[in-house]
Write a protein that holds these residues in place. Structure first.
Motif, mmCIF file in Angstrom:
data_model
loop_
_atom_site.group_PDB
_atom_site.id
_atom_site.type_symbol
_atom_site.label_atom_id
_atom_site.label_comp_id
_atom_site.label_asym_id
_atom_site.label_seq_id
_atom_site.Cartn_x
_atom_site.Cartn_y
_atom_site.Cartn_z
ATOM 1 N N VAL A 533 0.869 -1.174 0.000
ATOM 2 C CA VAL A 533 0.000 0.000 0.000
ATOM 3 C C VAL A 533 0.903 1.220 0.000
ATOM 4 C CG1 VAL A 533 -1.719 1.304 1.281
ATOM 5 C CG2 VAL A 533 -1.833 -1.177 1.228
ATOM 6 N N PRO A 535 1.962 4.534 1.140
ATOM 7 C CA PRO A 535 1.571 5.348 2.298
ATOM 8 C C PRO A 535 1.214 6.763 1.931
ATOM 9 C CG PRO A 535 3.946 4.962 2.256
ATOM 10 C CD PRO A 535 3.359 4.103 1.197
ATOM 11 N N GLU A 560 -7.916 -0.406 4.289
ATOM 12 C CA GLU A 560 -6.905 0.293 3.488
ATOM 13 C C GLU A 560 -6.321 1.471 4.247
ATOM 14 O OE1 GLU A 560 -8.202 1.421 -0.349
ATOM 15 O OE2 GLU A 560 -8.546 -0.616 -1.054
ATOM 16 N N ARG A 564 -2.479 2.039 5.277
ATOM 17 C CA ARG A 564 -1.765 3.244 4.880
ATOM 18 C C ARG A 564 -1.076 3.886 6.085
ATOM 19 N NH1 ARG A 564 -2.350 8.633 4.644
ATOM 20 N NH2 ARG A 564 -4.384 8.593 5.672
#
Length: 594
Positions: A533, A535, A560, A564
């Motif tokens: 993912v 950031p 998600e 993050r």
């Protein structure tokens, strides 16, 4: 009269029940929730459980009843269910299906006394039946072993095969069953007493305790004269039954006792005899086994205890040892004894027995003489009269033996005794005051209880629950929890679902309160632990950083966002969401986020 546990969440009803039962002469312990009630019940010692059906949030009365009836050691205790109202027979059916022995409707006060009396009578009958079954089982085991063994193949010591007395001793050293011969040998009731109290200062307690895996014969000791029964010389053979249970005694030991010819030494064993761990040839091994570094834990409190043990080991003055359990006191005493390299034996002195048998200064001096330059450990010091305590203080000043006084309790009780005896103190705090030691002790227990195919470690979620428990039963309760989890676990990790019921209930309660697992320090990514993912990427569902995250706000988007914030670290993301790592992996797969 009986000891009764009342599990009732309504304060008014709880007070009324407690008052009514106490008026009838019973000892009453109360618990306001099912989880707390199960915790109290696990400690044992109850003759009756009275459980409200409607217990509010958490487990209800039916589930509490089911768990009580499957709990080792207490499943034979009667359960009475209480209900505010019974709408139809199906509710009664649920209660009896759960295993209850009686069902009462609140307000039927005149019936309480009759029902309690009947349930206590039922408990007494069950106990007697269990005792008779234990004795029959023991007689069969004795006959089977008696036909096979007459001498110890290693040292030729004679094995008792036709004993005058037979005891069953549990893992804590308490006699759980005995035949008639033992009542004659020890001149009184022995069931429920500690084996060390039956023959104080003879080494029998250590001989029984150290018999773990193999038959152990040949311990000779002397019993002092009791009433009209003269002093006797006795031989003991111990048959350990590791991993098995005799009645309710787990890891039981069968102790076969036989009177033998020869002179008896009143108050102690003859020279050259004694528990194996006191023999000179094992001293090097014992110094390794009993040193301050063997205390498990990383907390500042346990580090201070280790330092105090090293400091006190070379001193000679009296010392008060305080700890949550007698077992911990004995371990501290042995560490002091072997770290200080004393040449004499450790002589345990059960003060309750000394006081009950009228032992005076002569008996105390005899024990001091036996110890030589060893260690005297006075247990149950509260049972010793003030006069004899003064004698003890005087003896400590003229004796070569180190005098240790053990007391179950904390700093306040230790300080009071130390002031009275002119001694210093060494206190092992309870587990609730050194939570940093919980996981170390749990993993130490795991190494002892797990087999090769059993779990190797604790999951993060299970570890989190263990760290949040108060452990009123201290290390013994923790050991029991880990042992049960090892039996339940099917994977390589112990999960929350493998823990005892009260710890699973605690997990649910923590979740209801919104308590989250602490976020761990950032770690370098390792294969299989991070999800890709970005950031810096922004997502359509914009959530302020300081706003609490809840799955119901939109599970995929929340997951998600957690990833993050944690820069793809699954462990930290699970902590932010308050769920286990395995649960998060499953949800990632469900939503196609991997």
């Amino acid at each position: 009269m009986g000891r009764i546990l009342v599990i009732e969440d309504e304060p008014g009803t709880q007070i009324l029940l407690q008052s009514r039962l106490q008026d009838l002469g019973h000892e009453v312990v109360t618990a306001p929730t099912g989880a707390m009630g199960l915790m109290e019940a696990r400690a044992g010692g109850f003759d009756l459980f009275v459980v409200d059906v409607q217990l509010g949030p958490g487990v209800d009365g039916y589930e509490v009843c089911r768990r009580l009836k499957s709990m080792p050691g207490v499943q034979g205790v009667p359960v009475v269910l209480l209900s505010g109202r019974v709408r139809d027979r199906s509710e009664l059916h649920l209660g009896y299906e759960a295993g209850c022995d009686s069902y009462l409707v609140k307000g039927e006060d005149p019936l309480i006394e009759d029902v309690v009396r009947a349930m206590l009578r039922l408990k007494a009958l069950r106990d007697e039946l269990a005792r008779q079954n234990q004795l029959l089982e023991l007689q069969n085991q004795r006959l089977e072993r008696g036909h096979k063994v007459h001498h110890d193949p290693q040292n030729g010591a004679e094995v008792v095969v036709e004993p005058d007395a037979l005891l069953v001793v549990d893992a804590d050293g308490v006699v759980t069953a005995a035949d008639r011969g033992s009542h004659t040998l020890f001149a009184g009731e022995v069931s429920g007493r500690h084996v060390g109290a039956l023959a104080p200062g003879t080494g029998l307690e250590a001989w029984v305790r150290d018999s773990r895996d193999e038959l152990r014969p040949g311990h000779l000791f002397a019993l002092a004269q009791r009433g009209s029964i003269p002093a006797r010389r006795v031989s003991a053979t111990v048959i350990p039954l590791p991993g098995s249970a005799v009645g309710e005694a787990r890891d039981a030991r069968i102790v076969l006792l036989k009177q033998v010819d020869g002179p008896a030494v009143v108050g102690g064993i003859e020279a050259g005899e004694g528990a194996a761990w006191e023999l000179a040839e094992r001293r090097d091994e014992l110094r390794q086994a009993f040193q301050p570094g063997t205390l498990v834990g990383r907390s500042a409190a346990i580090a201070e205890v280790r330092s105090a043990l090293l400091r006190h080991a070379t001193q000679n003055g009296p010392l008060v040892l305080a700890a949550p359990t007698s077992q911990q006191i004995r371990r501290l005493a042995r560490i002091l004894h072997f770290t200080g390299e004393r040449r004499g034996p450790i002589v345990p002195v059960p003060c309750a027995v000394l006081e009950a048998e009228g032992g005076g200064d002569a008996e105390l001096r005899e024990l001091v003489q036996r110890a030589g330059d060893g260690t005297l450990l006075f247990e149950d010091i509260d049972r010793l009269s003030t006069v004899r305590r003064r004698s003890l203080r005087a003896l400590s000043q003229e004796s070569a033996a180190r005098m240790l006084v053990g007391v179950v309790g904390g700093q306040a009780r230790a300080t009071a005794l130390a002031d009275e005896l002119g001694a210093e103190t060494l206190v092992l705090p309870p587990l609730s005051e050194r939570r940093d030691d919980v996981l170390d002790l749990a993993r130490f227990a795991l190494a002892r209880f797990s087999a090769k195919s059993a779990p190797r470690d604790l999951s993060e979620e299970a570890s989190w629950v263990l760290e949040n428990h108060d452990w009123p039963g201290d290390v013994r309760e923790l050991d029991a929890a880990v042992e049960e989890a090892c039996r339940m676990a099917r994977g390589s990790l112990i999960e929350v679902s493998d823990l005892p019921a009260e710890l699973r209930d605690l997990h649910e309660e923590l979740a209801r309160r919104g308590t989250l697992m602490p976020a761990r320090p950032m770690e370098r990514p390792t294969p299989g632990t991070h999800v890709g993912v970005d950031p810096s990427a922004s997502i359509a569902f914009d959530i302020p950083v300081d706003e609490p995250l809840r799955l119901e706000m939109g599970e995929p988007l929340i997951i998600e966002e957690a990833l993050r914030r944690s820069q793809g670290n699954v462990k930290e993301a699970a902590g932010l969401l308050g769920i286990g790592r395995s649960t998060l992996y499953r949800k990632l797969k469900e939503h196609g986020l991997r």
